[in-house]
Design a protein around this motif. Structure first.
Motif, mmCIF file in Angstrom:
data_model
loop_
_atom_site.group_PDB
_atom_site.id
_atom_site.type_symbol
_atom_site.label_atom_id
_atom_site.label_comp_id
_atom_site.label_asym_id
_atom_site.label_seq_id
_atom_site.Cartn_x
_atom_site.Cartn_y
_atom_site.Cartn_z
ATOM 1 N N ASP A 64 -0.427 26.490 -47.797
ATOM 2 C CA ASP A 64 0.570 24.682 -47.573
ATOM 3 C C ASP A 64 -0.326 23.477 -47.367
ATOM 4 O O ASP A 64 -1.906 23.592 -46.312
ATOM 5 C CB ASP A 64 1.034 24.712 -46.342
ATOM 6 C CG ASP A 64 2.091 24.134 -46.044
ATOM 7 O OD1 ASP A 64 1.710 22.637 -46.107
ATOM 8 O OD2 ASP A 64 3.204 24.169 -45.195
ATOM 9 N N GLY A 66 -0.270 20.341 -47.283
ATOM 10 C CA GLY A 66 -0.190 19.780 -46.114
ATOM 11 C C GLY A 66 -1.413 20.121 -45.160
ATOM 12 O O GLY A 66 -1.888 19.509 -44.391
ATOM 13 N N LYS A 67 -0.689 21.258 -44.812
ATOM 14 C CA LYS A 67 -2.119 22.163 -43.691
ATOM 15 C C LYS A 67 -3.262 21.280 -43.887
ATOM 16 O O LYS A 67 -3.755 21.541 -43.143
ATOM 17 C CB LYS A 67 -1.353 23.023 -43.186
ATOM 18 C CG LYS A 67 0.045 23.437 -42.718
ATOM 19 C CD LYS A 67 0.307 24.510 -42.541
ATOM 20 C CE LYS A 67 2.089 24.460 -41.657
ATOM 21 N NZ LYS A 67 2.456 26.473 -40.914
ATOM 22 N N LEU A 70 -4.852 18.306 -43.630
ATOM 23 C CA LEU A 70 -4.718 18.065 -41.703
ATOM 24 C C LEU A 70 -5.914 18.537 -41.489
ATOM 25 O O LEU A 70 -6.641 18.216 -40.514
ATOM 26 C CB LEU A 70 -3.103 18.143 -41.664
ATOM 27 C CG LEU A 70 -3.854 18.084 -40.074
ATOM 28 C CD1 LEU A 70 -3.325 16.438 -39.669
ATOM 29 C CD2 LEU A 70 -1.979 18.053 -39.542
ATOM 30 N N LYS A 172 0.964 12.637 -39.513
ATOM 31 C CA LYS A 172 0.509 13.620 -40.349
ATOM 32 C C LYS A 172 1.238 15.403 -39.732
ATOM 33 O O LYS A 172 2.242 15.907 -40.408
ATOM 34 C CB LYS A 172 -0.841 13.618 -40.594
ATOM 35 C CG LYS A 172 -1.672 12.462 -41.369
ATOM 36 C CD LYS A 172 -3.400 12.594 -41.137
ATOM 37 C CE LYS A 172 -4.072 11.736 -41.912
ATOM 38 N NZ LYS A 172 -3.276 12.015 -43.526
ATOM 39 N N ASN A 175 4.953 14.754 -39.985
ATOM 40 C CA ASN A 175 5.504 15.677 -41.386
ATOM 41 C C ASN A 175 5.179 16.307 -41.847
ATOM 42 O O ASN A 175 5.919 17.018 -42.755
ATOM 43 C CB ASN A 175 4.377 14.496 -42.460
ATOM 44 C CG ASN A 175 4.648 13.514 -42.523
ATOM 45 O OD1 ASN A 175 5.483 12.503 -42.431
ATOM 46 N ND2 ASN A 175 3.724 12.161 -43.267
ATOM 47 N N ILE A 176 4.515 17.519 -40.422
ATOM 48 C CA ILE A 176 4.741 19.265 -40.891
ATOM 49 C C ILE A 176 5.350 19.996 -40.107
ATOM 50 O O ILE A 176 5.503 20.834 -40.607
ATOM 51 C CB ILE A 176 3.573 19.289 -41.068
ATOM 52 C CG1 ILE A 176 1.995 18.214 -42.637
ATOM 53 C CG2 ILE A 176 2.535 20.660 -41.315
ATOM 54 C CD1 ILE A 176 0.895 19.121 -42.206
ATOM 55 N N TYR A 177 4.969 19.678 -38.951
ATOM 56 C CA TYR A 177 5.117 20.469 -37.353
ATOM 57 C C TYR A 177 6.217 19.187 -36.770
ATOM 58 O O TYR A 177 6.849 18.037 -36.608
ATOM 59 C CB TYR A 177 4.024 20.056 -36.536
ATOM 60 C CG TYR A 177 2.955 21.004 -37.371
ATOM 61 C CD1 TYR A 177 3.050 22.888 -37.705
ATOM 62 C CD2 TYR A 177 1.493 20.293 -38.071
ATOM 63 C CE1 TYR A 177 1.793 23.153 -37.765
ATOM 64 C CE2 TYR A 177 0.675 21.373 -38.158
ATOM 65 C CZ TYR A 177 0.995 22.753 -38.608
ATOM 66 O OH TYR A 177 -0.195 23.223 -38.939
ATOM 67 N N ASN A 185 -0.807 24.043 -33.137
ATOM 68 C CA ASN A 185 -0.319 23.302 -34.444
ATOM 69 C C ASN A 185 -1.406 22.945 -34.748
ATOM 70 O O ASN A 185 -2.058 23.282 -35.954
ATOM 71 C CB ASN A 185 0.541 22.252 -34.396
ATOM 72 C CG ASN A 185 2.041 22.671 -34.311
ATOM 73 O OD1 ASN A 185 2.189 23.478 -34.075
ATOM 74 N ND2 ASN A 185 2.786 21.346 -33.628
ATOM 75 N N ALA A 189 -3.864 24.095 -38.295
ATOM 76 C CA ALA A 189 -4.198 23.472 -39.654
ATOM 77 C C ALA A 189 -5.152 24.005 -39.339
ATOM 78 O O ALA A 189 -5.879 24.485 -41.195
ATOM 79 C CB ALA A 189 -4.012 21.978 -38.913
ATOM 80 N N THR A 192 -5.593 27.350 -40.733
ATOM 81 C CA THR A 192 -4.648 27.257 -42.672
ATOM 82 C C THR A 192 -6.299 26.702 -43.373
ATOM 83 O O THR A 192 -6.555 27.374 -45.395
ATOM 84 C CB THR A 192 -3.660 26.298 -42.756
ATOM 85 O OG1 THR A 192 -3.096 26.957 -41.822
ATOM 86 C CG2 THR A 192 -3.346 26.403 -44.180
#
Length: 344
Positions: A64, A66-67, A70, A172, A175-177, A185, A189, A192
């Motif tokens: 992901d 986005g992750k 972040l 941020k 938007n993901i979690y 989380n 992130a 990841t």
């Protein structure tokens, strides 16, 4: 009367057969048989799937993004430490092989750690994290430095409170979690992002894929010695290690009686309190090894030549000739890869 010799029991035949196969294998790869500058046709024997080392995938893992973005921001975030001076990147510098090139790293208030920081590159391929393997996943590993009083000296309540005061983080995370900024989380992130830190396309990877000009005859000879002496038994696979535990000092003791032991020297024993785990460590991966000095868990060895000699003596029970060390080091230098398409 039957005077033929008695038939050997089956187990004796099995043992003798195994001994014969072992001898044949040892003879095939024994270093004295290997030419220091092998002719180029020998290269073709490595371009197949039977080699104990395999190339890293050229494409990054399917993560992901986005992750990843972040996690990268959090990896460089000083707010994770109590006094806002230390980030993950402080000890794992991506422009220096994923390490800080120090024997021991310094944490908050300049406190000195007691173990050498391993590279974060390709850490997603390790079967466990930390030298003593106390974390099963990258997510669990994140807990260590954040809560360690010598490293970041913080806790999740403090870290979350700091991040929540930064509007950019609130957006941020949201938007993901769905549940926003939480310890779970944050760990997810960062882990990841760390899984994205792969370094493919080393010269040796290119060679394994069939580019016979990617390495020199000396480097090839070093790989043959690496296999012939038995280094490959602990350093194999796509990460060239990182997938098993081993005792430091199998053949000859590494820790001397006149050397005071630290908790870090205990290895797995510090976790399990099982005497069989004394001085047992996770075997490090060797990718980008030329960039990650000093070496070993205690950061006591400044050069590749020295660490190869030490490994020969203590792990293999062999006093390696200087020429063989030179060739093995030449091979190890072919393991430096690329990150983001750029050479490390």
């Amino acid at each position: 009367m039957d005077i033929s010799p008695p038939t050997s029991p089956l187990w004796i035949k099995v043992v003798l057969g195994a001994m014969l196969l072992t001898c044949l294998y040892a003879w095939e790869f024994w270093p004295s048989k290997l030419p220091s500058v092998p002719p180029s046709p020998h290269y073709s024997v490595l371009t197949n799937s039977r080699e104990p080392i395999t190339p890293l995938p050229l494409e990054p893992p399917d993560l992901d993004q986005g992750k990843v973005a972040l996690g990268k921001k959090l990896f460089n975030e000083l707010k994770l430490s109590h006094d806002n001076t230390i980030a993950c990147a402080s000890c794992h510098q991506l422009d220096h092989g994923g390490v800080d090139a120090k024997k021991y790293s310094r944490g908050i208030y300049g406190q000195l750690g007691n173990i050498n920081a391993p590279t974060v590159y390709n850490s997603g391929y390790n079967f466990r994290q930390f030298w003593n393997g106390r974390a099963a996943t990258l997510e669990q590993q994140v807990d260590g430095p954040v809560n360690n009083p010598v490293e970041m000296g913080s806790n999740w309540t403090e870290v979350i409170s700091k991040l929540q005061k930064d509007p950019s983080y609130a957006i941020k995370f949201a938007n993901i979690y769905p549940d926003g900024i939480t310890a779970e989380n944050i760990r997810d992130a960062i882990a990841t992002f760390e899984r994205s830190l792969i370094t493919p396309n080393s010269r040796f990877d290119k060679f394994l894929r069939g580019d016979t000009k990617a390495i020199t005859p000396k480097e090839f000879a070093g790989y043959q010695l690496f296999k012939g002496y038995g280094c490959i038994s602990c350093h194999q696979g796509s990460n060239i290690g990182g997938n098993l535990y081993e005792k430091l000092g199998i053949m000859r003791p590494y820790f001397k009686e006149n050397r005071p032991l630290t908790e870090a020297d205990m290895g797995r024993y510090a976790i399990t309190r099982n005497l069989e785990d004394m001085h047992v460590f996770k075997v490090p991966g060797l990718r980008n090894i030329a960039l990650t000095a000093p070496y070993l868990h205690d950061g006591s060895v400044p050069t590749l030549e020295q660490v190869v000699r030490i490994m020969g003596e203590h792990q293999l029970g062999v006093d390696l000739p200087t020429e063989d060390i030179s060739e093995i080091v030449a091979f190890l230098k072919t393991l430096t890869g690329e990150y983001g398409g750029n050479p490390l």
